[in-house]
Design an enzyme around this catalytic site. Structure first.
Site, PDB file in Angstrom:
ATOM      1  N   LYS A 279       1.164  -1.393   0.144  1.00 51.97           N
ATOM      2  CA  LYS A 279      -0.115  -0.129   0.131  1.00 51.97           C
ATOM      3  C   LYS A 279       1.095   1.322   0.142  1.00 51.97           C
ATOM      4  O   LYS A 279       2.401   1.147   0.644  1.00 51.97           O
ATOM      5  CB  LYS A 279      -0.977  -0.208   1.058  1.00 51.97           C
ATOM      6  CG  LYS A 279      -2.069  -0.713   1.306  1.00 51.97           C
ATOM      7  CD  LYS A 279      -3.273  -1.385   0.243  1.00 51.97           C
ATOM      8  CE  LYS A 279      -4.457  -2.012   0.156  1.00 51.97           C
ATOM      9  NZ  LYS A 279      -4.822  -2.465   1.246  1.00 51.97           N
ATOM     10  N   ARG A 314      -3.043 -10.689   3.836  1.00 50.01           N
ATOM     11  CA  ARG A 314      -3.424 -11.022   2.377  1.00 50.01           C
ATOM     12  C   ARG A 314      -2.091 -10.086   1.957  1.00 50.01           C
ATOM     13  O   ARG A 314      -2.045  -8.513   2.087  1.00 50.01           O
ATOM     14  CB  ARG A 314      -4.617 -10.297   1.709  1.00 50.01           C
ATOM     15  CG  ARG A 314      -5.182 -10.106   0.606  1.00 50.01           C
ATOM     16  CD  ARG A 314      -5.975  -9.757   0.196  1.00 50.01           C
ATOM     17  NE  ARG A 314      -7.016  -9.595  -1.296  1.00 50.01           N
ATOM     18  CZ  ARG A 314      -6.209  -8.295  -2.000  1.00 50.01           C
ATOM     19  NH1 ARG A 314      -5.306  -7.451  -1.584  1.00 50.01           N
ATOM     20  NH2 ARG A 314      -6.604  -9.207  -3.279  1.00 50.01           N
TER      21      ARG A 314
END
Length: 337
Positions: A279, A314
């Site tokens: 991210k 994840r």
């Protein structure tokens, strides 16, 4: 006045007698942070927390999609999209997708999450037909060649239905089952477990000045409400995974606050998934502009989540994360098997 309870998760080998095991997993706690919206927090002995809270915090999490949640599990990301933020186009062709899946399984992925619609900030919606065209054939091909559990990353009932027919056994919805009112009833009808995530706004607008009164407590309340709705729809609580949605309608500061308070979400009584891989905030803090080069920072965040008892990670970089996790478990827990 609502009171929230965050277990202070620990992994030290010197565990005091009377400490509680968190969610039947690898961390323990003997202290709980009592939180309020309009008062200062305070630390209390875990034994002083309400009985129902302790039951939710300590109850072992049931197996979901065949996953043993008494230990950390890796969910490998398979984006069959041309425009995902860090690997768009790399696995768009079925042969590429299948090869990448086999590689992730060999590297330690216990479940593969297949997505056909990018949900990066600013992404536009993909048509149902196109999303099915991207995902269903790949899922069918994986199922024909591997026993690994498969989840479908979608907001749409028709896509989930086609994915389930092809072999997917879990629905992972970044919209928290609010985008398509038919999705939760389908999951209940098909007996499928689900992952419910928090996002503020749609991908098109979610990063335009997101705001919260209290980011951790706001998201806790949202997920609590969504869980109750899903249960009322017919999905058993023990088959619901929660995801606070790192990076989905959150600033860097929001993300860090959530990461510091991940153990709060165990009080929902459901497994917790952390999806922070590659991210933007990891690149900002770590100084890595290119998303594909953010494995070291992503692993650091993943291990911080595991230290708070997060059951599912994840990730894009399965092999590197699996290696780091093995070393963390050996050095911290004394586990080498």
């Amino acid at each position: 006045m609502t009171t929230y309870y965050r277990p202070v998760a620990r992994t030290d080998h010197a565990r005091p007698s009377g400490a509680y095991t968190l969610a039947g997993g690898w961390t323990w706690f003997d202290t709980v942070e009592e939180l309020h919206r309009d008062a200062a927090s305070r630390l209390i002995a875990a034994s002083d927390a309400p009985r129902d809270v302790l039951e939710r915090l300590t109850a072992p999490r049931a197996s979901i999609a065949g996953l043993d949640l008494s230990k950390p599990c890796l969910m490998g990301i398979l984006n069959v999209t041309p425009d995902s933020f860090s690997d768009g186009g790399e696995h768009f062709e079925p042969a590429q997708a299948l090869a990448h899946t086999h590689a992730m399984i060999a590297q330690g992925a216990q479940i593969v999450d297949v997505g056909g619609e990018s949900t990066r900030p600013g992404a536009s919606e993909v048509s149902i037909d196109e999303e099915i065209k991207r995902t269903a054939p790949v899922i069918k091909a994986i199922r024909a060649q591997a026993e690994v559990p498969i989840s479908i990353d979608t907001r749409k009932a028709a896509v989930a239905r086609a994915a389930h027919a092809a072999g997917a056994g879990l629905i992972n919805d970044v919209a928290g089952f609010t985008f398509d009112p038919a999705l939760a009833p389908f999951a209940a009808e098909a007996g499928l477990p689900v992952c419910v995530m928090h996002a503020q706004g749609t991908p098109e607008i979610m990063q335009r000045d997101p705001r919260y009164d209290n980011v951790a407590l706001d998201i806790y309340d949202y997920l609590s409400d969504r869980i109750e709705t899903l249960v009322a729809t017919g999905i058993p609580r023990g088959q619901i995974i929660t995801d606070p949605g790192i990076g989905f309608g959150k600033t860097l500061e929001h993300n860090l606050t959530l990461l510091q308070n991940l153990s709060l979400f165990h009080a929902l009584g459901c497994p917790v998934l952390l999806g922070a891989s590659r991210k933007r905030f990891i690149g900002t803090i770590g100084g890595t502009a290119e998303a594909r080069n953010r494995a070291p920072g992503s692993i650091a965040v993943a291990l911080a989540g595991v230290a708070q008892g997060v059951q599912l990670l994840r990730v894009h970089d399965v092999g590197d994360t699996a290696e780091a996790l093995r070393l963390w478990q050996a050095a911290t827990l004394g586990q080498t098997g």
